[in-house]
Every structure is written in structure tokens, then in C-alpha cells.
Design an enzyme around this catalytic site. Structure first.
Site, PDB file in Angstrom:
ATOM      1  CB  CYS A 151      -0.913   0.022   1.224  1.00  0.00           C
ATOM      2  SG  CYS A 151      -1.846   1.568   1.384  1.00  0.00           S
ATOM      3  CB  THR A 174      -1.683   5.859   0.758  1.00  0.00           C
ATOM      4  OG1 THR A 174      -2.114   5.940  -0.604  1.00  0.00           O
ATOM      5  CG2 THR A 174      -2.053   7.155   1.457  1.00  0.00           C
TER       6      THR A 174
END
Length: 229
Positions: free
Chosen positions: A84, A86
Site C-alpha cells: 500500500c 499511501t
């Protein structure tokens, strides 16, 4: 036989986690099944949304990420990845709490660009609004001119393609999700991007190289190659 253990802090989202695990498998050179790495995955989809937290609209995911990391720590993992992008906003704080090394995918993209695209200067980045706001790619890819979609395209195309009712996180891997993301990528090309980084792990599930006329980089490919190496 590979004796090292790879850990994955996953669930952000689940399909991106599975996709990254498959990339690890494909990148591993084997003679027999037993040559694969042992991989321990803590896929926790209840980890609070990273973009919402960064934008000040939700709970921080850091505590839940630390919990997943501690679960992996108990199994003796040697190195860890987070599929991920972010979530990498929190990586420095997360690393302080864990004994094993966490590979930073954005740093690895920087190394990959320098090695494979030494003449590129204008890098298009298409990710969540959280990644955009924190300027993670500006921080780690400081030698490049980073180009983002316009604010309108970011919300109406990129975020809608990822989070919308017909978006990737709702399980739609074709149709509107692809249409919106391709349109956003085309805007980056219009802004003179020479290469496009798919800076959200969901985006490569739908947007492929055949959809664009300039090279794309899937950071999860880069990360899988590095962790196996």
C-alpha cells in the site's frame, strides 16, 4: 531452499495484497516447489483508511499497522513489505516499533528509475489524494519533475476509479474504473510526463502497459524484484 522469511503487512486492500504475493512467487527462481520463500501475511482490511487519516477525516492506521507488524515479528520474519503506497507516509514511525527491516517501495522506485530510465526527467505520478497531499514521491524522487493530475481529474477520475461505486476497491476491475484511470493517465501525458508511476497498489489491477503509449512503472513489480533479490 530459501531460508529467509518475508513478511507482508497487508489488507490495504486485500486484492492488492494477493497481487503482490503472486508477484513474489513469479520473481522467485526455483527448481522445485520447496525453493520458494516462506511468506507470512497479516492481511487486516480493518486497518483505517490511509487517505482519510492523512486528509484529517479518519483514524490513524499506524496503531493497527504496528499490531500487524508485531504479529509478523513473532513469526521471525527477516524483511517486510507493505503493498500500500499511501501507507508509506507512516513508514518511518512504523519502522521505529519493529525489529525487522521494512523495504520502502518509493525509495526502490527511485533506484529503479535511475538504473533503467536514466534520461527521464518528467515523472507522472497517479495515486490516492493522500499520497498526493503528502508529496511522498517528491520527497523520495527529488531528482525528478513530479507531475500530478489536476485536482479535478484527481477527484473525478483517479479517486473515483479507486474508491467509487464502480471502483477497484468495490471489486470492479474493468469498465468505469479502467476508463477513469486511463483518462487520468492521458492527462499526465499531455502534461509532458515521460513515464507514469502507478502510485496506488490498486491501479495496476486494471491499468496495464497496453493502455498507454509511454512506459508505466508498477511499484509492486519493483518491490517484488527487490525483496526476492
Amino acid at each position: 531452499m530459501n531460508e529467509k522469511i518475508i513478511g507482508i503487512i497487508g489488507g490495504m486492500g486485500p486484492e492488492a495484497t494477493v497481487d503482490f504475493y503472486m508477484r513474489n512467487i513469479k520473481e522467485t527462481s526455483i527448481v522445485e516447489e520447496q525453493d520458494h520463500f516462506r511468506v507470512i501475511i497479516d492481511s487486516n482490511p480493518t486497518i483505517p483508511d490511509r487517505t482519510e487519516a492523512i486528509l484529517g477525516n479518519g483514524e490513524s492506521p499506524l496503531g493497527a499497522m504496528i499490531e500487524s507488524g508485531k504479529n509478523l515479528e513473532k513469526t521471525g520474519v527477516d524483511i517486510c513489505c507493505i503493498p500500500c503506497i499511501t501507507a508509506h507516509y507512516f513508514i518511518e514511525e512504523l519502522q521505529k516499533e519493529l525489529s525487522f527491516k521494512i523495504l520502502n517501495v518509493i525509495e526502490e522506485v527511485d533506484f529503479y528509475l535511475k538504473e533503467n530510465f536514466p534520461k527521464v526527467k518528467n515523472v507522472g505520478v497517479m495515486g490516492t489524494s493522500g499520497t498526493r497531499k503528502t508529496k511522498l514521491f517528491d520527497k523520495y524522487l527529488s531528482d525528478y519533475n513530479i507531475i500530478y493530475p489536476s485536482e479535478k481529474v484527481q477527484e473525478e477520475k483517479v479517486m473515483e476509479g479507486i474508491y467509487g461505486d464502480k471502483g477497484i476497491k468495490m471489486g470492479y476491475l474493468e469498465g468505469k474504473s479502467l476508463e477513469y484511470l486511463r483518462e487520468a493517465a492521458m492527462e499526465l501525458i499531455d502534461k509532458k510526463a515521460e513515464i507514469v508511476v502507478l502510485a496506488c497498489t490498486e491501479i495496476p489491477l486494471v491499468l496495464k502497459q497496453e493502455h498507454l503509449q509511454i512506459p508505466i512503472i508498477n511499484p509492486m513489480d519493483v518491490l517484488a524484484k527487490k525483496v526476492v533479490k
